[in-house]
Write a protein that holds these residues in place. Structure first.
Motif, PDB file in Angstrom:
ATOM      1  N   PRO A 160      62.799  61.716  56.152  1.00 50.28           N
ATOM      2  CA  PRO A 160      62.737  62.836  55.197  1.00 50.28           C
ATOM      3  C   PRO A 160      62.750  64.204  55.878  1.00 50.28           C
ATOM      4  O   PRO A 160      63.336  65.154  55.354  1.00 50.28           O
ATOM      5  N   LYS A 161      62.135  64.329  57.039  1.00 51.34           N
ATOM      6  CA  LYS A 161      62.116  65.618  57.738  1.00 51.34           C
ATOM      7  C   LYS A 161      63.499  65.987  58.271  1.00 51.34           C
ATOM      8  O   LYS A 161      63.846  67.166  58.340  1.00 51.34           O
ATOM      9  N   LEU A 162      64.279  64.986  58.642  1.00 54.02           N
ATOM     10  CA  LEU A 162      65.636  65.227  59.131  1.00 54.02           C
ATOM     11  C   LEU A 162      66.486  65.849  58.035  1.00 54.02           C
ATOM     12  O   LEU A 162      67.210  66.816  58.273  1.00 54.02           O
ATOM     13  N   ILE A 163      66.382  65.336  56.831  1.00 51.94           N
ATOM     14  CA  ILE A 163      67.154  65.847  55.695  1.00 51.94           C
ATOM     15  C   ILE A 163      66.880  67.331  55.470  1.00 51.94           C
ATOM     16  O   ILE A 163      67.773  68.095  55.128  1.00 51.94           O
ATOM     17  N   GLN A 164      65.646  67.752  55.697  1.00 46.88           N
ATOM     18  CA  GLN A 164      65.270  69.155  55.501  1.00 46.88           C
ATOM     19  C   GLN A 164      65.791  70.060  56.617  1.00 46.88           C
ATOM     20  O   GLN A 164      65.968  71.257  56.411  1.00 46.88           O
ATOM     21  N   ARG A 165      66.059  69.494  57.788  1.00 47.00           N
ATOM     22  CA  ARG A 165      66.434  70.299  58.951  1.00 47.00           C
ATOM     23  C   ARG A 165      67.933  70.387  59.190  1.00 47.00           C
ATOM     24  O   ARG A 165      68.391  71.267  59.926  1.00 47.00           O
ATOM     25  N   VAL A 166      68.696  69.477  58.613  1.00 47.30           N
ATOM     26  CA  VAL A 166      70.129  69.395  58.893  1.00 47.30           C
ATOM     27  C   VAL A 166      70.930  69.965  57.728  1.00 47.30           C
ATOM     28  O   VAL A 166      70.668  69.620  56.576  1.00 47.30           O
ATOM     29  N   PRO A 167      71.918  70.828  58.022  1.00 44.28           N
ATOM     30  CA  PRO A 167      72.763  71.356  56.945  1.00 44.28           C
ATOM     31  C   PRO A 167      73.451  70.226  56.179  1.00 44.28           C
ATOM     32  O   PRO A 167      73.805  69.189  56.742  1.00 44.28           O
ATOM     33  N   LYS A 168      73.642  70.436  54.886  1.00 49.54           N
ATOM     34  CA  LYS A 168      74.214  69.405  54.016  1.00 49.54           C
ATOM     35  C   LYS A 168      75.614  68.968  54.461  1.00 49.54           C
ATOM     36  O   LYS A 168      75.975  67.800  54.328  1.00 49.54           O
ATOM     37  N   THR A 169      76.399  69.874  54.999  1.00 46.91           N
ATOM     38  CA  THR A 169      77.736  69.516  55.478  1.00 46.91           C
ATOM     39  C   THR A 169      77.647  68.476  56.588  1.00 46.91           C
ATOM     40  O   THR A 169      78.445  67.532  56.637  1.00 46.91           O
ATOM     41  N   ILE A 170      76.666  68.622  57.457  1.00 49.68           N
ATOM     42  CA  ILE A 170      76.495  67.688  58.570  1.00 49.68           C
ATOM     43  C   ILE A 170      75.930  66.359  58.065  1.00 49.68           C
ATOM     44  O   ILE A 170      76.348  65.285  58.524  1.00 49.68           O
ATOM     45  N   ILE A 171      75.019  66.414  57.106  1.00 48.58           N
ATOM     46  CA  ILE A 171      74.507  65.175  56.490  1.00 48.58           C
ATOM     47  C   ILE A 171      75.668  64.421  55.844  1.00 48.58           C
ATOM     48  O   ILE A 171      75.791  63.204  55.985  1.00 48.58           O
ATOM     49  N   ALA A 172      76.532  65.137  55.131  1.00 46.51           N
ATOM     50  CA  ALA A 172      77.682  64.507  54.485  1.00 46.51           C
ATOM     51  C   ALA A 172      78.571  63.815  55.517  1.00 46.51           C
ATOM     52  O   ALA A 172      78.991  62.669  55.316  1.00 46.51           O
ATOM     53  N   SER A 173      78.830  64.479  56.627  1.00 53.15           N
ATOM     54  CA  SER A 173      79.647  63.880  57.676  1.00 53.15           C
ATOM     55  C   SER A 173      78.985  62.621  58.236  1.00 53.15           C
ATOM     56  O   SER A 173      79.641  61.607  58.452  1.00 53.15           O
ATOM     57  N   TYR A 174      77.681  62.669  58.435  1.00 57.50           N
ATOM     58  CA  TYR A 174      76.948  61.511  58.938  1.00 57.50           C
ATOM     59  C   TYR A 174      77.063  60.327  57.968  1.00 57.50           C
ATOM     60  O   TYR A 174      77.194  59.181  58.383  1.00 57.50           O
ATOM     61  N   LEU A 175      77.028  60.612  56.680  1.00 56.82           N
ATOM     62  CA  LEU A 175      77.112  59.575  55.659  1.00 56.82           C
ATOM     63  C   LEU A 175      78.546  59.128  55.378  1.00 56.82           C
ATOM     64  O   LEU A 175      78.767  58.145  54.669  1.00 56.82           O
ATOM     65  N   GLY A 176      79.515  59.873  55.903  1.00 55.44           N
ATOM     66  CA  GLY A 176      80.913  59.518  55.686  1.00 55.44           C
ATOM     67  C   GLY A 176      81.445  59.934  54.334  1.00 55.44           C
ATOM     68  O   GLY A 176      82.325  59.286  53.772  1.00 55.44           O
ATOM     69  N   VAL A 177      80.910  61.044  53.798  1.00 50.78           N
ATOM     70  CA  VAL A 177      81.351  61.546  52.493  1.00 50.78           C
ATOM     71  C   VAL A 177      81.640  63.041  52.595  1.00 50.78           C
ATOM     72  O   VAL A 177      81.285  63.688  53.579  1.00 50.78           O
ATOM     73  N   SER A 178      82.240  63.570  51.549  1.00 46.01           N
ATOM     74  CA  SER A 178      82.488  65.010  51.515  1.00 46.01           C
ATOM     75  C   SER A 178      81.218  65.750  51.128  1.00 46.01           C
ATOM     76  O   SER A 178      80.287  65.176  50.562  1.00 46.01           O
ATOM     77  N   ARG A 179      81.180  67.037  51.387  1.00 45.75           N
ATOM     78  CA  ARG A 179      80.041  67.882  51.002  1.00 45.75           C
ATOM     79  C   ARG A 179      79.865  67.867  49.484  1.00 45.75           C
ATOM     80  O   ARG A 179      78.750  67.848  48.977  1.00 45.75           O
ATOM     81  N   GLU A 180      80.981  67.855  48.765  1.00 48.62           N
ATOM     82  CA  GLU A 180      80.942  67.852  47.305  1.00 48.62           C
ATOM     83  C   GLU A 180      80.319  66.551  46.783  1.00 48.62           C
ATOM     84  O   GLU A 180      79.516  66.564  45.842  1.00 48.62           O
ATOM     85  N   THR A 181      80.692  65.427  47.390  1.00 52.23           N
ATOM     86  CA  THR A 181      80.125  64.140  46.989  1.00 52.23           C
ATOM     87  C   THR A 181      78.627  64.129  47.242  1.00 52.23           C
ATOM     88  O   THR A 181      77.849  63.678  46.392  1.00 52.23           O
ATOM     89  N   LEU A 182      78.212  64.632  48.373  1.00 50.75           N
ATOM     90  CA  LEU A 182      76.785  64.692  48.678  1.00 50.75           C
ATOM     91  C   LEU A 182      76.056  65.569  47.650  1.00 50.75           C
ATOM     92  O   LEU A 182      74.977  65.207  47.177  1.00 50.75           O
ATOM     93  N   SER A 183      76.638  66.680  47.287  1.00 50.59           N
ATOM     94  CA  SER A 183      76.015  67.567  46.287  1.00 50.59           C
ATOM     95  C   SER A 183      75.849  66.841  44.956  1.00 50.59           C
ATOM     96  O   SER A 183      74.808  66.960  44.295  1.00 50.59           O
ATOM     97  N   ARG A 184      76.860  66.088  44.534  1.00 53.38           N
ATOM     98  CA  ARG A 184      76.774  65.326  43.279  1.00 53.38           C
ATOM     99  C   ARG A 184      75.652  64.284  43.363  1.00 53.38           C
ATOM    100  O   ARG A 184      74.869  64.112  42.428  1.00 53.38           O
ATOM    101  N   ILE A 185      75.564  63.595  44.480  1.00 56.63           N
ATOM    102  CA  ILE A 185      74.516  62.582  44.679  1.00 56.63           C
ATOM    103  C   ILE A 185      73.143  63.218  44.598  1.00 56.63           C
ATOM    104  O   ILE A 185      72.253  62.721  43.915  1.00 56.63           O
ATOM    105  N   MET A 186      72.982  64.351  45.260  1.00 59.31           N
ATOM    106  CA  MET A 186      71.674  65.017  45.287  1.00 59.31           C
ATOM    107  C   MET A 186      71.294  65.537  43.901  1.00 59.31           C
ATOM    108  O   MET A 186      70.117  65.510  43.537  1.00 59.31           O
ATOM    109  N   ARG A 187      72.261  66.020  43.137  1.00 60.24           N
ATOM    110  CA  ARG A 187      71.967  66.494  41.774  1.00 60.24           C
ATOM    111  C   ARG A 187      71.479  65.348  40.892  1.00 60.24           C
ATOM    112  O   ARG A 187      70.577  65.511  40.077  1.00 60.24           O
ATOM    113  N   LYS A 188      72.092  64.169  41.042  1.00 60.83           N
ATOM    114  CA  LYS A 188      71.733  63.013  40.226  1.00 60.83           C
ATOM    115  C   LYS A 188      70.345  62.485  40.585  1.00 60.83           C
ATOM    116  O   LYS A 188      69.666  61.891  39.754  1.00 60.83           O
ATOM    117  N   LEU A 189      69.946  62.678  41.824  1.00 62.76           N
ATOM    118  CA  LEU A 189      68.626  62.218  42.254  1.00 62.76           C
ATOM    119  C   LEU A 189      67.629  63.284  41.932  1.00 62.76           C
ATOM    120  O   LEU A 189      66.556  63.289  41.751  1.00 62.76           O
TER     121      LEU A 189
END
Length: 189
Positions: A160-189
């Motif tokens: 959980p602390k990593l998620i707070q420290r890493v920019p969303k674009t980099i998290i998206a790359s780590y997960l293998g998705v686009s920044r937009e897809t990550l934003s949609r996922i985060m909104r739904k959660l």
């Protein structure tokens, strides 16, 4: 020498003051600033690093210029291009500082010497390498068998602390998705 380094080793092995002093003599402190590279692709790699402060990312750039995040490293984590470190081939990854970083480096020669001289230290590194392999296998299986939402939920639950420290674009790359897809996922959660 670092109290963090001693605590880290003593999570798995007991060390006398003399044993720690000997072990510590093989490590060198390095400090890097945010945006600096610890390792760049195609370099010879002679060190592995223990992070005491800050956050780094290891990545690979494919032939199309797309960055793939392989791993992160924050406090109490180890990082290097392990393939290059253990086999002597040039690095295939780059390691970039996402924050100001302090870490301890140990060279391949010193690593081999301390493991040969001290069975407890060799045992420590065997356990750490085994746990690293298990984590890598879990990551690969997650990429192969789960959808983006599940991967994000796993990452959020585990770090959980990593998620707070890493920019969303980099998290998206780590997960293998686009920044937009990550934003949609985060909104739904």
């Amino acid at each position: 020498m670092s109290l963090e380094l001693r605590k880290h080793f003593e999570e798995l092995i007991p060390l006398t003051d003399e044993e720690f002093a000997t072990l510590a003599s093989y490590f060198n402190l390095r400090k890097l600033k945010k945006h600096q590279y610890l390792i760049q692709e195609n370099e010879p790699i002679t060190n592995i690093y223990f992070v005491t402060k800050g956050l780094l990312k290891a990545s690979y750039i494919d032939t199309h210029g797309k960055e793939h995040i392989i791993q992160f490293a924050m406090e109490n984590w180890w990082i290097s291009d392990f393939q290059a470190f253990y086999t002597g081939v040039p690095s295939v990854t780059s390691i970039h500082c996402l924050e100001d970083v302090e870490l301890y480096a140990i060279s391949r020669n010193d690593f081999e010497k301390i493991c040969l001289d001290n069975h407890k230290v060799e045992h420590f590194f065997r356990i750490k390498n085994s746990l690293g392999y298990v984590a890598l296998q879990k990551r690969i299986l997650s990429l192969l068998t789960t959808d983006a939402r599940e991967r994000f939920e796993q990452l959020s639950a585990q770090y959980p602390k990593l998620i707070q420290r890493v920019p969303k674009t980099i998290i998206a790359s780590y997960l293998g998705v686009s920044r937009e897809t990550l934003s949609r996922i985060m909104r739904k959660l």
